[in-house]
Design an enzyme around this catalytic site. Structure first.
Site, mmCIF file in Angstrom:
data_model
loop_
_atom_site.group_PDB
_atom_site.id
_atom_site.type_symbol
_atom_site.label_atom_id
_atom_site.label_comp_id
_atom_site.label_asym_id
_atom_site.label_seq_id
_atom_site.Cartn_x
_atom_site.Cartn_y
_atom_site.Cartn_z
ATOM 1 N N ASP A 289 -0.918 -13.489 0.726
ATOM 2 C CA ASP A 289 -2.006 -12.504 0.750
ATOM 3 C C ASP A 289 -2.026 -11.700 2.051
ATOM 4 O O ASP A 289 -2.829 -10.795 2.198
ATOM 5 C CB ASP A 289 -3.347 -13.234 0.556
ATOM 6 C CG ASP A 289 -4.510 -12.291 0.311
ATOM 7 O OD1 ASP A 289 -4.308 -11.250 -0.343
ATOM 8 O OD2 ASP A 289 -5.627 -12.588 0.776
ATOM 9 N N SER B 280 -8.982 -8.042 -1.925
ATOM 10 C CA SER B 280 -8.183 -8.585 -3.021
ATOM 11 C C SER B 280 -9.080 -8.824 -4.230
ATOM 12 O O SER B 280 -10.181 -9.366 -4.105
ATOM 13 C CB SER B 280 -7.521 -9.899 -2.602
ATOM 14 O OG SER B 280 -6.711 -9.715 -1.462
ATOM 15 N N GLN C 22 -0.532 -8.892 -7.193
ATOM 16 C CA GLN C 22 -1.925 -8.816 -6.738
ATOM 17 C C GLN C 22 -2.456 -7.400 -6.929
ATOM 18 O O GLN C 22 -1.721 -6.426 -6.730
ATOM 19 C CB GLN C 22 -2.041 -9.200 -5.262
ATOM 20 C CG GLN C 22 -3.476 -9.195 -4.733
ATOM 21 C CD GLN C 22 -3.548 -9.524 -3.251
ATOM 22 O OE1 GLN C 22 -3.481 -8.649 -2.410
ATOM 23 N NE2 GLN C 22 -3.690 -10.796 -2.934
#
Length: 288
Positions: free
Chosen positions: A204, A229, A279
């Site tokens: 991430d 996110s 993502q």
């Protein structure tokens, strides 16, 4: 291990308060919200601790539902959805102050032989030893205090394959892709779950760089967009160590409607594809 790696291992060492309930630490930071990779990594630890040995995780799918508050513990509630002959499935909810902030489903698979095997080829890039660390590279764009803070809290050694873009001309010419070498800034133990959860944390850190790279500097005070996110998915193809160099290639196939999609592939030093990542992030222009 370095201080930052010790802190990462400590973050992933959850307190078990019931058979299927775990509590994770959330450190005090100046960030507005808890780092998403931390929550995903902790949730995967909680799931993994309810699975019998010999069944490594092969995939996870997660949603970031609410921003987490730094300094407030997060409770992870594990639901044992399936314990089959080959696959084990867990659902984990991350709860903070009575509200669900995160949801994850993870699947674990007993290793078996397969008749089909192929993979994409790892791109040819400079070796990590020939590249500057991200901390050294951002010195030109950040003040000394900011660099020290970045270095202090970063448990990973990150090395961008392409030099960071600073000028408007460099940013405008950039393609929607990025690549970075990474490894923990110190050795981890031999527990495979810790290595998987550490890379979940790291996945991430830079994935949405591919969305940002043609629009704003990746570091510095000239950021145009606030980002968060929204969801995160990973597939683990082969064993690896998070304290060995891994190449994380990233690209953004589409952005629009305030959202941007990033896809990533993680290769080990031998060129094996070990992890695939997808993502989506929310991008909103920052208010000045």
């Amino acid at each position: 291990m370095g201080d930052a790696v010790d802190q990462l291992v400590d973050l992933l060492d959850l307190e078990q308060i019931e058979v299927n309930i775990f509590r994770g630490r959330s450190p005090e930071e100046s960030l507005q919200r808890v780092f998403g990779g931390q929550v995903a990594g902790q949730a995967l630890v909680a799931a993994g601790r309810t699975v019998e040995e010999g069944r490594p995780v092969h995939s996870l799918h997660a949603y970031f539902l609410r921003p987490g508050m730094p300094g407030v513990p997060i409770v992870y509630q594990v639901d044992r959805l399936r314990d089959g002959r080959s696959f084990t499935t867990r659902r984990v909810l991350g709860v903070q102050q009575g509200k669900t902030i995160f949801a994850l489903t993870a699947d674990f698979h007993k290793p078996e032989e397969g008749e089909i095997e192929h993979q994409v080829t790892m791109p040819e890039v400079p070796a990590p030893e020939s590249l500057p660390s991200a901390v050294d590279e951002v010195t030109q764009g950040l003040g000394a205090e900011a660099v020290r803070n970045l270095n202090r809290r970063q448990p990973f050694d990150l090395r961008y394959v392409n030099r960071l873009r600073w000028t408007d001309e460099e940013i405008a010419a950039a393609e929607q892709r990025s690549a970075v070498w990474l490894r923990t800034d110190g050795k981890l133990g031999d527990d495979p779950l810790i290595h998987v959860c550490a890379v979940t944390y790291a996945s991430d850190l830079t994935l949405l760089d591919a969305v940002r790279v043609g629009n704003e500097p990746l570091f510095g005070n000239r950021r145009k967009f606030d980002l968060a996110s929204l969801d995160h998915a990973m597939w683990f193809h082969r064993p690896f160590r998070a304290d060995d160099w891994l190449l994380y290639t990233q690209e953004s196939p589409v952005a629009g409607g305030g959202r941007g999609l990033g896809t990533g592939q993680i290769f080990d030093r031998e060129g094996r594809l070990v992890v695939s990542v997808v993502q989506e992030g929310l991008f909103r222009r920052m208010r000045r």
